[in-house]
Each structure stands twice: as C-alpha cells, then as structure tokens.
Scaffold this active site. Structure first.
Site, PDB file in Angstrom:
ATOM      1  N   SER A 277       0.830  -1.196   0.000  1.00  0.00           N
ATOM      2  CA  SER A 277       0.000   0.000   0.000  1.00  0.00           C
ATOM      3  C   SER A 277       0.871   1.256   0.000  1.00  0.00           C
ATOM      4  CB  SER A 277      -0.905  -0.026   1.223  1.00  0.00           C
ATOM      5  OG  SER A 277      -1.649   1.145   1.240  1.00  0.00           O
ATOM      6  N   GLY A 278       0.589   2.153  -0.909  1.00  0.00           N
ATOM      7  CA  GLY A 278       1.337   3.411  -0.975  1.00  0.00           C
ATOM      8  C   GLY A 278       2.572   3.302  -1.856  1.00  0.00           C
TER       9      GLY A 278
ATOM     10  N   THR B 187      -1.573   2.427  -8.055  1.00  0.00           N
ATOM     11  CA  THR B 187      -2.670   3.112  -8.748  1.00  0.00           C
ATOM     12  C   THR B 187      -2.118   4.192  -9.667  1.00  0.00           C
ATOM     13  OG1 THR B 187      -4.034   2.644  -6.849  1.00  0.00           O
ATOM     14  CG2 THR B 187      -4.847   4.304  -8.362  1.00  0.00           C
TER      15      THR B 187
ATOM     16  N   ASN C 291      -1.225   5.437   3.179  1.00  0.00           N
ATOM     17  CA  ASN C 291      -1.435   6.103   1.881  1.00  0.00           C
ATOM     18  C   ASN C 291      -2.668   6.992   1.990  1.00  0.00           C
ATOM     19  OD1 ASN C 291      -1.805   6.825  -0.744  1.00  0.00           O
ATOM     20  ND2 ASN C 291      -1.923   4.734  -1.565  1.00  0.00           N
TER      21      ASN C 291
ATOM     22  N   SER D 137      -5.493   5.447  -0.539  1.00  0.00           N
ATOM     23  CA  SER D 137      -5.267   4.013  -0.646  1.00  0.00           C
ATOM     24  C   SER D 137      -6.469   3.338  -1.314  1.00  0.00           C
ATOM     25  CB  SER D 137      -5.041   3.466   0.742  1.00  0.00           C
ATOM     26  OG  SER D 137      -4.810   2.090   0.666  1.00  0.00           O
ATOM     27  N   SER D 138      -6.195   2.493  -2.304  1.00  0.00           N
ATOM     28  CA  SER D 138      -7.292   1.767  -2.956  1.00  0.00           C
ATOM     29  C   SER D 138      -7.721   0.664  -1.987  1.00  0.00           C
ATOM     30  CB  SER D 138      -6.824   1.128  -4.248  1.00  0.00           C
ATOM     31  OG  SER D 138      -5.990   2.006  -4.952  1.00  0.00           O
TER      32      SER D 138
ATOM     33  N   GLY E  16      -1.162  -5.043  -2.565  1.00  0.00           N
ATOM     34  CA  GLY E  16       0.059  -5.844  -2.466  1.00  0.00           C
ATOM     35  C   GLY E  16       0.043  -6.663  -1.195  1.00  0.00           C
TER      36      GLY E  16
ATOM     37  N   GLU F  44       0.454  -7.797   2.368  1.00  0.00           N
ATOM     38  CA  GLU F  44       0.295  -6.977   3.579  1.00  0.00           C
ATOM     39  C   GLU F  44       0.732  -7.765   4.798  1.00  0.00           C
ATOM     40  OE1 GLU F  44      -3.693  -5.482   3.747  1.00  0.00           O
ATOM     41  OE2 GLU F  44      -3.284  -3.926   2.264  1.00  0.00           O
TER      42      GLU F  44
HETATM   43  N1  LIG Z   1       5.133   8.105  -9.998  1.00  0.00           N
HETATM   44  C1  LIG Z   1       4.773   8.878  -8.996  1.00  0.00           C
HETATM   45  N2  LIG Z   1       5.130  10.167  -8.998  1.00  0.00           N
HETATM   46  C2  LIG Z   1       4.774  10.965  -7.970  1.00  0.00           C
HETATM   47  N3  LIG Z   1       4.068  10.567  -6.917  1.00  0.00           N
HETATM   48  C3  LIG Z   1       3.687   9.287  -6.859  1.00  0.00           C
HETATM   49  C4  LIG Z   1       3.999   8.396  -7.907  1.00  0.00           C
HETATM   50  N4  LIG Z   1       3.489   7.199  -7.583  1.00  0.00           N
HETATM   51  C5  LIG Z   1       2.872   7.352  -6.371  1.00  0.00           C
HETATM   52  N5  LIG Z   1       2.983   8.609  -5.959  1.00  0.00           N
HETATM   53  C6  LIG Z   1       2.459   9.152  -4.691  1.00  0.00           C
HETATM   54  O1  LIG Z   1       2.227   8.132  -3.807  1.00  0.00           O
HETATM   55  C7  LIG Z   1       0.874   8.088  -3.399  1.00  0.00           C
HETATM   56  C8  LIG Z   1       0.394   6.673  -3.270  1.00  0.00           C
HETATM   57  O2  LIG Z   1       0.346   6.041  -4.533  1.00  0.00           O
HETATM   58  P1  LIG Z   1      -0.788   5.016  -4.937  1.00  0.00           P
HETATM   59  O3  LIG Z   1      -2.085   5.475  -4.476  1.00  0.00           O
HETATM   60  O4  LIG Z   1      -0.580   4.738  -6.355  1.00  0.00           O
HETATM   61  O5  LIG Z   1      -0.378   3.797  -4.092  1.00  0.00           O
HETATM   62  P2  LIG Z   1      -0.961   2.333  -4.194  1.00  0.00           P
HETATM   63  O6  LIG Z   1       0.187   1.459  -4.438  1.00  0.00           O
HETATM   64  O7  LIG Z   1      -2.060   2.306  -5.161  1.00  0.00           O
HETATM   65  O8  LIG Z   1      -1.503   2.132  -2.735  1.00  0.00           O
HETATM   66  P3  LIG Z   1      -2.748   1.304  -2.262  1.00  0.00           P
HETATM   67  O9  LIG Z   1      -2.392  -0.114  -2.325  1.00  0.00           O
HETATM   68  O10 LIG Z   1      -2.958   1.789  -0.902  1.00  0.00           O
HETATM   69  O11 LIG Z   1      -3.842   1.671  -3.166  1.00  0.00           O
HETATM   70  C9  LIG Z   1       0.105   8.806  -4.430  1.00  0.00           C
HETATM   71  O12 LIG Z   1      -1.028   9.416  -3.903  1.00  0.00           O
HETATM   72  C10 LIG Z   1       1.137   9.836  -4.900  1.00  0.00           C
HETATM   73  O13 LIG Z   1       1.100  10.955  -4.039  1.00  0.00           O
HETATM   74 MG   LIG Z   2      -4.023   2.066  -5.079  1.00  0.00          MG
END
Ligand SMILES: Nc1ncnc2c1ncn2[C@@H]1O[C@H](COP(=O)(O)OP(=O)(O)OP(=O)(O)O)[C@@H](O)[C@H]1O
Ligand SMILES: [Mg+2]
Length: 1107
Positions: free
Chosen positions: A110-111, A115, A160, A163-164, A390, A392
């Site tokens: 997560s984070g 996404t 996050n 977070s999704s 992912g 956890e």
């Molecule tokens: N390539 C990137 N460039 C800049 N910031 C990023 C990038 N990727 C992620 N982030 C930052 O990290 C934060 C978390 O990313 P994201 O929501 O994609 O995580 P995730 O892997 O989908 O988490 P979760 O499993 O909780 O959904 C985003 O809100 C953004 O602020």
């Molecule tokens: Mg996500």
C-alpha cells in the site's frame, strides 16, 4: 526523423545499472545500493529484464510530460533509460503489431504507487493510440472511470492518503488498428468494514467527506445531511481533513467524471441518496428494554434519524424498525422470530451499512462497465491492467490480509510461471540450449490455502456451514488438525512440536510462511467475515424500499425468490474470482511493474533501506534477477550489438559489410572473449555474465575516448588547415585587391598630370593661333574700313556728279518746256481765246457733278428718321445742294416711315406731337414723357369690379382714368382721387368708394396752370360763376401730367372749338372758394428723394419744393 537516427542504449549515461540483470556482484546489498543510487539521482525506474521496478518518489517528477511520451513512443525497450512509458509502449506495440493480448500486473504494498502507475500506463496508451472524436470519447470515459471508482473505493490510511481499498482489474479493448473500443472493469473485495469503523488515523471512503464538503446547501438538504463531519458516527474524526486533499474540489471532479462516464442525473441522485443513508445509519442508536419474559430487547433511541433514512430510501419506517428489533429464521417451512438484543441490533445495523455500501460499489462498477462497454462485435485485442493490493503484513492480520496475501501468492505463482515460460520460449526461439533454473515455486503455499479438501479456505467454509456452535476457535482447532504437517503452516496448538514453545506465536493465531515472508493471522473474526451475514429481515426490508437502486441492490430480499441455501461465503467467492483472474491472465502476455515504497513517511527523498529490503525480499526481486540470469544475463539482437561495439575491432570499424551475426562473431573472436561466456542465438547474442558485458562497455568507453581523441585531432588539423587555406586565399584576394587599388591610384595620378600638361600646351597653342587670327582679322577689318571709306568717297563723288547732271537735265527740260509753251502760246493764243475756255469749264463742272452724285449714291445713310449721319461735303461750291439733298432725303424717309403707321398709331403720334408743341422746351418734365406711351385709361374702370359704381355713373367714353393727388389748401397735404376725363366732362371721384365728388363740364375749364419744373403739380382753373367753380379751382398732382394736359387740351379743343389756355409759370394763383392762393415753386432739397413737397406757408401761399 532525427529521433530515428540517434542510436542510444540503456547502457548510455547509466546511473548505477539500469537493468538489475547486469548487477555485479548480485546480492541484496548491491541490489539495494543500486536502487538507492538511482533513487537519489531521481531515477525511480529500474529494470529486471522486462520487469519495471518503480520506487514511489512521493513528489511530482517532470518525466511524464508530452515530450517524454514522444521520446518513448515507438522506441525499443532497452533503447532509453528505464521508464514506465517504455513498458507501456512495448506492451501497446506488441498488442497492436503482433496481435498479442497484454496484461500489465502492478504489485506492491500500500502506498507504493500502483494506482498511479496504472494511471500512467493508461494515460500513455491514450496519448499514443489513435485519435478522432469517437476514439477520444472512449478514451475519456475509460480515464474518467478512475476518479469515480477512487472516490467510492479509496480512503486515507496511515500508509497512503489515497489508498485503494479494493482490487481492480481493467481490460482495455482495442480494434485491429490499436484504437480503443471500450473496457471491462472487475473489482475485488472492497474493504467494507471501513464503512463502519476505521483504524486510528484513517478515514472512511473519500466520498463521504467529499459530499459533506463539496455539495451545495441545497443538495445536502435534499439528502438530509449536515455539513458537519462530527455529526456522523461512521466518520472517524481524528483525521477528517487530509493535508493536500481538497474534498470539495474532488467532489466536483467526481461529479464531472460521472457525467462523462455516462451516469444519468437520476442515477447520480440515487447513488448519493444511498451514500447519505449509509452515513445516517451510523447515527441510529439502540437502548435496552426489558421484556416480560426476562429477555432484553433493543429499542431505537431516537427515531428521527430512522425516519429521515426511511424518507430518503422510501422504506416503510415500521418495516425497518422491526428489522432492527427482530430476526426471523426460516427452517423447513417454519418461521421463528427472535428479538435482537442491543449488541445484535448494532451488529445488524453495521452489517446493513456495510452491505449497502459494498453492493452500491459493485453496482457502480457494473454501471461503469455498461457505459464503457465496446460497442462493436469485431474481434478485440485486450490490454489488462491489474492494480491490486500488495502483500500486507501488519501487527494484527485478519481475514482481509489473509485473502489479500493469498491473491499475491497466486500472482507470484503466475509471475514465476510466465517469466520462466517466456525465458524458455526465447531460448527455444533462439535455438539455445535450455539450462535448468533453480527457483522457489510457491505452488505449495497456494495449495495450502486453496486446496479444495484440505485448504484453509475450504476448512473455513466447512466450519461456517457446519451446524452447531461455530467459533473462530473451533476453526483454528480444525486447521491445527488438518494443516499441522504442512511445512508452511505454523501454529502453537498444532501437534507439530516445533512451535509449542514459540512465544512469538499467540494461541489464537496461526502463521503462514508466504513466499514473501511469514505472516501471523489473528483467527478472530474469520468466521464472521467469511459468513458475511445480513439478516434476511433487513434484506427484505431493503427490497421493499420505494427506491429502485436500493431495491436492485438486494434481490435476495424478494420473498418470491426466497432461497434457503446459504449464499456463497466471502472466501469462496474470492477464490473463484481469483481463479477467473488467473485464467484470464494466463492467456495474455504479462508485463510487470513492481512498486516499491521508499519510506513510511510519504516523504520525498527518503530511502529507508530496511523498508526497501523488506519489500525486495517479499516481492522476490532477487529471485527474479536470478531466474533471468540463470542462463544468460544479457541478450541483444545482432544489429544493435554490432553497431554498439564495432569500433572495438579493425575489421568491423568503421563499416561491416557482411551480415550482423558474422560481424559480431568476428568482433568477439578478435576481443578474445572466452567461448563459454557467450552463445549465438538466431537473432540475438546471449552473454552469460554481466562482467563480460561491462568489459565490452569499458573497452567501448576506452575506444570511444581514443576515437574521440582521433576525431578531435583530425578535426583540429582539418580546422587549422582549412583556416590556413582560407587565410591564404584571403591574403591573395586582399593583396590583389590592394595592388589593383594602388595601380588604379597611380594611373589616375599620371592621367590627371598628363591631362594638365596637355591642357596647358593646348591652351598655349590655342592662344597663339588666336593671337594670329585676331591680327589677321584686324588687318582684314582695317582693309575693309579703308575700302569702305574709299568706296564711299567714290560713290558720293559719283552721286554728286549725277545729281549735278540731273539738275542740269531738268533745268534744260524746264527751260525747254517753257520755251515750247511760250512758243505754243505765242502760236495758238488767237484760237484759244475765242471758245476753248468756256467749254473746258462746263465740261469740268459736269464731270465734277457726275462724280458727286455717283459717290453720293454709294454713301447714302440708313432709312431711320433718327439717323443723323450724312456724308461730308466734297466741294465747297456744292454746299447749298448738299444741305438741300440732306433735307429732302430726311423728309422722304420720314414720309416713308409715316406711311407704315396704322390709324391708331397716327392718333398717338398726333397726341405726342401736340404735347411736343405744348411743352417742349417749356416744361422740364416734358423730355421724360416723350418715351412713355400715352395710355389714358390707367385704371381699368370697366373691368375692375371695384369701380362698377363709378362706371355705372359715367356713361360716356373715358379718355383718362387715373389716380391723382388733390392738394388740400388748408395744409398742403394730398388726398388720392380718381381723375376721369370724358368727352364732355372732367370728374373727380373718391378713390376707395368710386363716388363722384366733382363733375366739371369741359366748357367750364378755363385754364390749366403748371410750373416749368420737373414736378407733376397742376391747377385746373374753372370759369368764374359756373356751378363747378363754387368749390374753387383744383390743385392736383399727377405722374402723367404731360399726357393729361395734352389730352385735356385736345378734348377741349375738339368739344368747344376753343384752345385751352395752358400757363407754364413757377408762380400762379389758384381760386379756392373766395380766396386766391399763390402757388409758388421753389428749388428744394433732395431730402425726400425726388418727390416734390407742398407746404402751406400762410393763408395766401402754398410753397412747392421741387428737388
Ligand atoms: N510516480 C509517482 N510520482 C509521484 N508521486 C507518486 C507516484 N506514484 C505514487 N505517488 C504518490 O504516492 C501516493 C500513493 O500512490 P498510490 O495510491 O498509487 O499507491 P498504491 O500502491 O495504489 O496504494 P494502495 O495499495 O494503498 O492503493 C500517491 O497518492 C502519490 O502521491
Ligand atoms: Mg491504489
């Protein structure tokens, strides 16, 4: 075009190594160091072969702009530095050009940025695929489905801010050209427990906060909501506001996205009503109430909230109230109703809220799918993007983590399978011998969880469906029995003695050794969560709602379709959907993005090595590298390989004419690379060890430096020589120009001096000639003058002589004539005296007369009587004749003129003649009257109706009718009268009325007096004693005095045969009644213009001043 010409490689300008396969030595430390080094240089992407490792930068980097998209578009994967766009481009191109369905698997905790990565891939594909109005709309809908799903399915967690809380797999469908047609989204396991309770520091799903912050007052009122977060029990308060997140503006974005995706207004309204209802459900509270049978029954504390929910959802309040108080169990046609205690009521409330929300979410996905569904039935190519939670590992891991980790376990399996398969396929394709690779296969762990008989999920289901008391503990017991011997299952209670003394493993937990590490699960809640029970009374109450959406969400509430079979458990549902997903993924070409979170603080620039190390381990990245490197670490098609290293060997540099493979063979032999270090495939060279590649790279670098020096040397030499040649050429040009200039100058000087000298000489010569000429001319002139004088003298002498001679001749002739005359006279004197003299005289006279008359005939003047011209008299002796002729001629032409007159004209001229006789040279007024015709009747008495009365009174012919002024004796003022002259009378009448004032017979008029001056005054004297005379004489003035007097004179003469006396004098007497008054005319001033003025001086004198 320029892009195509630039030959670049991943190996250029590398920070650390861009592809972990080339890492040397390969171990965990070097792996992390390489990642860290790259991360510190803003290189967040690194490859493991074709897998992209992405480290979340936690800040926006300028590497996703349209220029970058262009840079990566249509480029080979290893051509540029690692980037998510390279992966997206590779996937898209093999989909489009090689007709291979693709899937992009994004994993990480997560984070870690899954996404974001999925959105980057989608936006890249959207940017590079086809364009056009329809295609753009599809793209837009696909992209805009993200904000909608994020609003309902994402929440702020400690890890996050966005977070999704659900797993998402999206198939994007393309046509044969690579234009997007539509998509299908699948969602996995929404974390619905969040609806009713959130861990400390976390929030509920975004949409709740977005509505309360962003909706208008009016909309909130419609949804019966208040803006205050603290009003709602389901909203965790401690982190209601998130830094850098603007819920209000996000709400607008979401509504806009919903519109683009194709939600109708009434649908949006229904969705928000359900959301509001869920929020309000949390505010329903229960209190215990004792009943007669001694049992506790729950009652709703404040029914207001319930009422509002029912109004929102159209549910009958009593039905819902009952559903919160009773539970009906139906078994074998028997219905047993039991009351719910407070705890059960709360459980029911929360279950309803969770179900309502999670079903709403699934409905949303279905609805979006309807909108983005591909419209055509043609064969589609598919690109799947999987963004799933992912692995956890928390302190307290429950059912959800178990499920999630199971999913990751499956993904790892498919990853290993597909990677190995791909590797193997490539070896076969290239004709290289396959060497067995040792790797850990996690199929055994998957089996532990999903085995239909002995798997943990099967155990759980069995336990849930078993009659009798079922608790989490009985479930754990069962596990301990069945799985105890499994090498990846650990439990204190199991018979396996290994963990009997393991204090790190509490009794209520079991531990699984996942491929990514050991995870300890709290068994509490497993049964409940797997059951996912919603009391039937509640689902039936929901089905009864007068709200189409809610009704549709609870189909099982329909009593007609009552199903006594239990619904499938959450675990089995998930297992089934994971199986479908796996099947789906196996048919596609996989592309991996492995996301790594650099720190726990959501902060940029921080690289927590321990945290990263942990993720590397459980993502199995090192294994990934090992698998990739098991055979050959590096492979490259022959052409780029030869292109890159051809400078290392004389035969291949600068050009290799033969096939690329032969070139590479020559090159490698020349470099003495041991034969077991590389292998020749069909289209690629395979290098076993990265060291060999780096050696090649070092050699290349060295050689490039040498080449650069060589090129520099040659270039410098060439530059200097070119410069020298240019300078030489310039020098020649300058010198020739200068010489030319100098010669020109010199020539011009010589030329001007020559001209000067020449001009002096010419001048001198000319002056000499001039002098001579002048001398000559003077000589000539002198000669001429002398000659002229001489000729003059001669001429005069001759003239004198001739004159003398002529005089003499003349004198001789005269003398001779006189002599002759004398002789003739003497001879003829006697005859001449007798008659010749008289005859000559008469003849001469006749001759002169004749000449006179003939000339006169030609010089006759005109026939106009007033023409005064007459030819001059030619001879004095004809003077009297001449005058007489003039008189006769004048009389004759007058007669001629008169002969033309008519009788009337004759009369007029007679009158004029009379006037002339009377007044010419006597009255100064006369000359002015000559030109005026005598009209007599100035007033047209007979025609003008004004004078009808006057006309009637006078029956004789009117000779004069004219307005005159009658002078008043008393003051000399004038009064207008009409003056009429008839054959027998003179009449004066009033001018206005036409009444006759006086009538005098002509016989009574004795005299008319007037001055000699230029005035129109006249007096008419009357016979003394006559009837008319009693009033006295008339003193009148008229503008036509001459005419009036003439006519009066002529009429009197013809009537009375007596001449009327006309006295012209500047002083005359006028009889007024008894007195005689003297009228005197004097020369007056021109004060009043040309009008004479009459003034009474005294009783006896009237003075008329004539100007
Ligand atoms: N390539 C990137 N460039 C800049 N910031 C990023 C990038 N990727 C992620 N982030 C930052 O990290 C934060 C978390 O990313 P994201 O929501 O994609 O995580 P995730 O892997 O989908 O988490 P979760 O499993 O909780 O959904 C985003 O809100 C953004 O602020
Ligand atoms: Mg996500």
């Amino acid at each position: 075009m320029a892009k195509m010409e630039v030959k670049t490689s991943l190996l250029d300008d590398m920070i650390g190594v861009g592809d972990m396969v080339l890492l040397e030595p390969l171990n965990e430390d070097s792996f992390i160091n390489n990642l860290k080094k790259r991360f510190d240089h803003n290189e967040v992407y690194t490859y493991i072969g074709s897998v992209v490792i992405s480290i979340n930068p936690y800040r926006s980097l300028p590497i996703y702009n349209p220029e970058k998209v262009e840079e990566y578009r249509n480029r080979n994967f290893y051509e540029l530095s690692p980037h998510i766009f390279a992966l997206a481009d590779e996937a898209y191109r093999s989909l489009r050009d090689q007709d291979k369905d693709q899937c992009i698997l994004i994993t990480g905790e997560s984070g870690a940025g899954k996404t974001e990565a999925s959105k980057l891939v989608m936006s890249y594909v959207a940017a590079v695929c086809g364009k056009g109005a329809e295609v753009n709309q599809v793209k837009e809908q696909l992209l805009q489905s993200n904000p909608v799903l994020e609003a309902f399915g994402n929440a702020k967690t400690v890890r996050n801010d966005n977070s999704s809380r659900f797993g998402k797999y999206m198939d994007i469908e393309f046509d044969f050209k690579g234009d997007p047609l539509g998509g299908v989204i699948s969602n996995y396991l929404l974390e619905k427990s969040r609806v009713v309770k959130q861990p400390r520091g976390e929030r509920n799903f975004h949409i709740f906060y977005q509505i309360l912050s962003g909706a208008s007052e009016e909309f909130l009122c419609k949804l019966k909501l208040e803006r205050d977060f603290s009003r709602y029990n389901y909203l965790g308060l401690d982190s209601a506001r998130v830094n850098g997140v603007d819920d209000a503006s996000n709400f607008r974005t979401v509504r806009n996205a919903m519109q683009i995706v194709g939600f109708m207004d009434h649908e949006t309204q229904s969705i928000f009503e359900v959301v509001a209802a869920v929020l309000k459900l949390g505010n329903i509270e229960f209190k215990p109430e004792s009943r007669a049978n001694g049992l506790d029954e729950s009652k709703i504390k404040d029914k207001n909230e319930l009422k509002e929910i029912c109004e929102l959802t159209g549910i009958d309040q009593s039905v819902l109230e009952r559903a919160f108080s009773f539970r009906t169990v139906e078994a074998k046609q028997e219905k047993v109703s039991t009351t719910l205690n407070v705890a059960q009521a709360y459980y029911a409330r929360d279950a309803l809220a969770k179900n309502l929300y999670s079903r709403l979410f699934s409905w949303l996905v279905t609805r979006i799918n309807e909108s983005i569904k591909a419209q055509t039935k043609v064969r589609k190519k598919v690109m799947g993007v999987l963004d799933i939670y992912g692995f956890e590992i928390f302190e307290d891991n429950s059912f959800e983590q178990f499920i999630i980790n199971y999913c990751n376990e499956k993904l790892q399996q498919i990853f290993i399978e597909l990677t190995l398969k791909e590797e193997q396929e490539e070896y076969i394709r290239e004709g290289i011998e396959w060497t067995h690779i040792e790797y850990f296969n996690n199929a055994i762990i998957c089996d532990l969880i999903e085995n239909n008989q002995t798997g943990i999920l099967a155990m759980l289901d069995e336990e849930c469906l078993r009659p009798g008391t079922v608790t989490d503990d009985t479930f754990l017991e069962k596990l301990n029995q069945v799985c105890a011997t499994h090498q990846h299952f650990e439990s204190r209670m199991s018979k396996c003695s290994r963990f009997l003394n393991d204090t790190s493993l509490p009794h209520s937990c079991f531990r699984i050794q996942h491929y990514a590490g050991k995870v300890m699960y709290q068994v509490e809640g497993f049964v409940d969560k797997n059951n996912d029970l919603l009391y039937r009374d509640l689902s039936q109450a929901m089905w009864k709602a007068n709200h189409s959406l809610i009704k549709a969400l609870f189909p099982e509430g329909n009593p007609a379709k009552i199903n006594l079979k239990r619904p499938p458990t959450a675990g089995s549902q998930f297992k089934a959907s994971v199986a479908t997903l796996m099947k789906n993924l196996q048919t596609k070409n996989p592309n991996y993005i492995r996301c790594i979170k650099p720190n726990d603080k959501k902060a940029a620039h921080i690289f927590n090595e321990a945290l990263v190390c942990h993720q590397i381990r459980y993502l199995g990245l090192l294994e990934n590298v090992r698998v990739r490197r098991a055979g050959y670490a590096f492979r490259q098609p022959y052409e780029p390989c030869l292109e890159r290293y051809k400078m290392l060997c004389k035969q291949t540099w600068p050009h290799w004419r033969g096939p690329a493979r032969a070139g590479v063979e020559v090159l490698f032999n020349e470099l003495g690379i041991p034969e077991d270090e590389f292998s020749f495939g069909r289209s690629k060279i395979f290098i076993r060890n990265p060291r060999t590649l780096f050696k090649l790279e070092d050699l290349r670098k060295q050689r490039l430096e040498d080449l650069a020096t060589l090129i520099e040397k040659i270039y410098r030499g060439w530059k200097c020589r070119t410069r020298f040649l240019l300078m030489k050429k310039c020098q020649i040009v300058i010198a020739s120009w200068y010489r030319r200039y100098a010669q020109q100058k010199k020539y011009q000087r010589i030329k001007s001096s020559a001209i000067t000298v020449q001009s002096y000489i010419r001048g001198w010569k000319a002056r000499k000639v001039l002098r001579e000429l002048k001398h000559l001319k003077r000589c000539n002139e002198a000669a001429t003058v002398i000659a002229a004088y001489w000729h003059g003298t001669q001429a005069r002498r001759e003239l004198k002589r001739l004159k003398e001679e002529a005089r003499r001749k003349h004198a001789v002739a005269v003398i001779w004539a006189y002599w002759l005359g004398l002789k003739v006279r003497r001879e003829y004197r006697k005859f001449f005296r007798a008659n010749a003299g008289r005859k000559i005289y008469e003849f001469t006279l006749q001759r002169l007369m004749q000449k006179y008359f003939l000339e006169m005939k030609n010089k006759m003047p005109s026939l106009s009587p007033i023409d005064k011209n007459w030819p001059a008299r030619p001879y004095l002796f004809l003077d009297s004749t001449h005058k007489e002729l003039k008189r006769i001629f004048h009389l004759w032409r007058c007669k001629k003129y008169r002969d033309q007159f008519t009788d009337q004209q004759k009369l007029i001229y007679e009158e004029k003649l009379e006037a002339s006789e009377l007044f010419k040279d006597k009255k100064a007024l006369y000359p002015a009257s000559v030109g005026q015709p005598f009209q007599g009747a100035y007033l047209e008495i007979s025609e003008n109706p004004k004078y009808k009365k006057l006309k009637d009174a006078v029956d004789e012919k009117i000779i004069i009718a004219e307005v005159v002024n009658k002078i008043n004796r008393a003051n000399g003022k004038a009064a207008s009268r009409i003056f009429l002259l008839t054959k027998n009378n003179v009449l004066l009448a009033d001018q206005k009325s036409g009444t006759i004032k006086s009538e005098v017979p002509l016989g009574d008029v004795t005299k008319v007096s007037m001055s000699s001056q230029n005035d129109g005054f006249f007096a008419v004297h009357l016979k003394e004693g006559s009837e008319a005379a009693s009033k006295g004489d008339f003193l009148l003035s008229s503008d036509h005095l001459i005419e009036m007097a003439t006519k009066l004179y002529r009429t009197t003469l013809s009537q009375t045969k007596q001449k009327l006396n006309i006295e012209i004098s500047d002083e005359f007497l006028v009889q007024f009644k008894q007195d005689k008054v003297c009228v005197k005319f004097i020369q007056g001033s021109q004060k009043n213009g040309n009008i004479p003025t009459c003034k009474r001086k005294n009783n006896r004198l009237l003075e008329v001043a004539v100007p």
